[in-house]
Design an enzyme around this catalytic site. Structure first.
Site, short mmCIF file in Angstrom:
data_model
loop_
_atom_site.label_atom_id
_atom_site.label_comp_id
_atom_site.label_asym_id
_atom_site.label_seq_id
_atom_site.Cartn_x
_atom_site.Cartn_y
_atom_site.Cartn_z
N CYS A 113 0.73 -1.13 -0.02
CA CYS A 113 0.01 -0.15 -0.01
C CYS A 113 0.73 1.25 -0.14
O CYS A 113 0.36 2.11 -0.35
CB CYS A 113 -0.98 -0.11 0.97
SG CYS A 113 -2.20 -1.27 1.11
N HIS B 129 -3.36 7.34 2.50
CA HIS B 129 -3.75 5.90 1.96
C HIS B 129 -5.07 5.47 2.56
O HIS B 129 -5.50 5.78 3.74
CB HIS B 129 -2.60 5.03 2.25
CG HIS B 129 -3.02 3.52 2.07
ND1 HIS B 129 -3.59 3.10 0.74
CD2 HIS B 129 -3.17 2.24 2.74
CE1 HIS B 129 -4.16 1.75 0.98
NE2 HIS B 129 -3.67 1.60 2.06
N ASN C 50 -10.05 0.00 -0.24
CA ASN C 50 -8.73 0.03 -0.19
C ASN C 50 -8.18 -0.34 -1.52
O ASN C 50 -8.05 -1.73 -1.68
CB ASN C 50 -7.96 -0.94 0.96
CG ASN C 50 -6.50 -0.76 1.09
OD1 ASN C 50 -5.86 -0.23 0.12
ND2 ASN C 50 -6.07 -1.45 2.05
N1 ACO Z 1 -18.27 -8.78 8.92
C1 ACO Z 1 -18.54 -9.15 10.07
N2 ACO Z 1 -17.54 -9.44 11.20
C2 ACO Z 1 -16.66 -9.61 10.81
C3 ACO Z 1 -16.09 -9.09 9.59
C4 ACO Z 1 -17.01 -8.89 8.58
N3 ACO Z 1 -16.60 -8.42 7.28
N4 ACO Z 1 -14.78 -8.95 9.62
C5 ACO Z 1 -14.16 -9.36 10.94
N5 ACO Z 1 -15.35 -9.61 11.44
C6 ACO Z 1 -15.52 -9.93 13.13
C7 ACO Z 1 -14.02 -10.91 13.45
O1 ACO Z 1 -14.35 -11.96 13.28
C8 ACO Z 1 -14.43 -10.48 15.04
O2 ACO Z 1 -15.29 -11.48 15.55
P1 ACO Z 1 -15.01 -12.11 17.11
O3 ACO Z 1 -14.77 -11.02 17.93
O4 ACO Z 1 -15.99 -12.91 17.23
O5 ACO Z 1 -13.69 -12.73 16.79
C9 ACO Z 1 -14.89 -9.27 15.09
O6 ACO Z 1 -15.66 -8.98 13.96
C10 ACO Z 1 -13.69 -8.13 15.39
O7 ACO Z 1 -12.91 -8.26 14.36
P2 ACO Z 1 -11.50 -7.20 14.56
O8 ACO Z 1 -10.51 -7.96 13.55
O9 ACO Z 1 -11.47 -6.90 15.84
O10 ACO Z 1 -12.18 -6.07 13.83
P3 ACO Z 1 -11.51 -4.58 13.66
O11 ACO Z 1 -12.54 -3.71 14.50
O12 ACO Z 1 -10.06 -4.60 14.10
O13 ACO Z 1 -11.77 -4.43 12.17
C11 ACO Z 1 -10.44 -4.42 10.10
C12 ACO Z 1 -11.14 -5.06 11.27
C13 ACO Z 1 -11.39 -3.56 9.65
C14 ACO Z 1 -9.82 -5.49 9.27
C15 ACO Z 1 -9.17 -3.42 10.99
O14 ACO Z 1 -8.61 -4.24 11.85
C16 ACO Z 1 -8.39 -2.71 9.78
O15 ACO Z 1 -8.86 -1.98 9.12
N6 ACO Z 1 -7.13 -2.95 9.75
C17 ACO Z 1 -6.09 -2.48 9.09
C18 ACO Z 1 -6.04 -2.68 7.77
C19 ACO Z 1 -4.81 -2.11 7.13
O16 ACO Z 1 -4.73 -0.75 7.27
N7 ACO Z 1 -4.18 -2.54 6.41
C20 ACO Z 1 -2.94 -2.00 5.63
C21 ACO Z 1 -3.17 -1.66 4.44
S1 ACO Z 1 -3.41 -3.05 3.38
C22 ACO Z 1 -2.15 -3.51 2.36
O17 ACO Z 1 -0.90 -3.09 2.56
C23 ACO Z 1 -2.57 -4.73 1.26
#
Ligand code: ACO
Length: 323
Positions: free
Chosen positions: A113, A250, A280
């Site tokens: 990214c 980003h 993204n």
């Molecule tokens: N729909 C419903 N529930 C979901 C989904 C979904 N799509 N995805 C995850 N959940 C659930 C999980 O299973 C978890 O359930 P559990 O508590 O029963 O285990 C719950 O939701 C919470 O999951 P978290 O992973 O803690 O959710 P979070 O609030 O952290 O959001 C996310 C997840 C959106 C992925 C976030 O962590 C994020 O944006 N991370 C950074 C992404 C990023 O910046 N990436 C870098 C760039 S990408 C690159 O370089 C290619």
């Protein structure tokens, strides 16, 4: 000294949109969860016969048109992608051929990214050192090809697209009043490589693989790293937040963008946000956000912009540009 001035910006998004409602039919998720946790409403997906190069070429041609230049005016193309058309040759040479550029050189860079920021830095250095007078810098991705469409943790996040900028050398006096790229800081830390990976690779298993991410961990590092590098690049040019017209981040997650903006004292109206309608798009997200800011009339000549990115590796970067 030579500065790299942005002469034109272009962007392209594939026609097909994938909404949160569509994703509800594919995995156990909901529109409410996706909007609340990420800020994303829909993303664009490339058609089966549409390759990363096709997206890149559309964005590049528009950037050239907006710069009033032709392909042969360009000395170097640096294309950032994690999803190249082929393992070899570089996707950039397809763009070179398509825009009718018969001199100079073209190649790809890969920093996930942060790819566009790395590519911008490379091109800026060619211009600063006099190796090139005009550069085309592209971020282009078909991330949909390496998404596991059964993994709700990742498939709701990513989209396809391409953005491009044309840079041209212009004399500056080394001050923050100069037009062009003022400074770019790049960072990576391979200790965190396992937090964002693909299940395959050319050398490892001869497959492209699909994305696996420890989202919560990436999130935790993102806000800290982004705020820190933004402060460093601002400090390097003695710039404060109120001198900056727009933060062009980003587009990974609205909560990351909000958290970083708050730490840096930016109001929402000074942040370019394309995430709700693009998701993204990895290396394409910053040039697409720039394109959106410029075509919507918000970003104007003379505006000071702060760009920042964070991606797999980890890689992260910050840049100050006077448009
Ligand atoms: N729909 C419903 N529930 C979901 C989904 C979904 N799509 N995805 C995850 N959940 C659930 C999980 O299973 C978890 O359930 P559990 O508590 O029963 O285990 C719950 O939701 C919470 O999951 P978290 O992973 O803690 O959710 P979070 O609030 O952290 O959001 C996310 C997840 C959106 C992925 C976030 O962590 C994020 O944006 N991370 C950074 C992404 C990023 O910046 N990436 C870098 C760039 S990408 C690159 O370089 C290619």
């Amino acid at each position: 000294m030579k500065r790299s001035v942005i002469k034109g910006v272009g962007g392209y998004l594939p026609e097909k949109k994938l909404t949160n409602a569509d994703l509800e039919q594919m995995v156990d998720t909901s529109d409410a969860w996706i909007r609340e946790r990420t800020g994303i409403r829909e993303r664009h997906i490339a058609a089966a016969d549409e390759l990363t190069s096709d997206l890149a070429i559309r964005a590049a041609k528009e950037a050239l048109k907006n710069a009033g230049l032709s392909g042969d005016d360009i000395d170097v193309i640096v294309l950032a992608t994690t999803t190249p058309d082929d393992t070899l040759p570089a996707t950039a040479v397809k763009v070179q051929q398509a825009i009718g550029m018969t001199h100079g050189f073209a190649f790809d860079v890969q920093a996930v990214c942060s790819g566009f920021m790395y590519a911008l830095s490379v091109a800026d250095n060619y211009i600063r050192t006099g190796m090139a007078t005009r550069a085309l810098v592209i971020g282009a991705e078909t991330l949909s090809r390496i998404v596991d469409w059964q993994d709700r943790n990742t498939c709701v996040l990513f989209g396809d697209g391409a953005g491009a900028v044309v840079l041209e050398a212009q004399d500056g006096d080394s001050s923050k009043a100069d037009q062009g790229v003022l400074n770019i800081l790049l960072r990576s830390d391979g200790r965190y490589r396992d937090l964002l990976v693909t299940t395959g690779g050319v050398s490892r298993n001869q497959k492209a693989g699909t994305i696996l991410m420890e989202g919560r961990e990436v999130f935790r590092h993102a806000v800290t790293n982004l705020a820190e590098i933004a402060r460093q690049v601002m400090g390097s040019m003695d710039v404060c937040a109120d001198e900056i017209s727009y933060l062009v981040p980003h587009q990974a997650n609205a909560r990351i963008i909000d958290g970083t903006a708050k730490k840096l004292n930016f109001d929402a109206e000074h942040v370019i946000l394309t995430l709700p309608y693009q998701g993204n798009t990895s290396a394409a997200s910053i040039p697409l956000a720039l394109y959106d800011g410029v075509t919507s009339g918000r970003i104007k000549r003379g505006d000071l912009l702060l760009l920042e990115s964070m991606g797999g590796g980890f890689t992260w970067a910050g840049a100050l540009i006077r448009f």
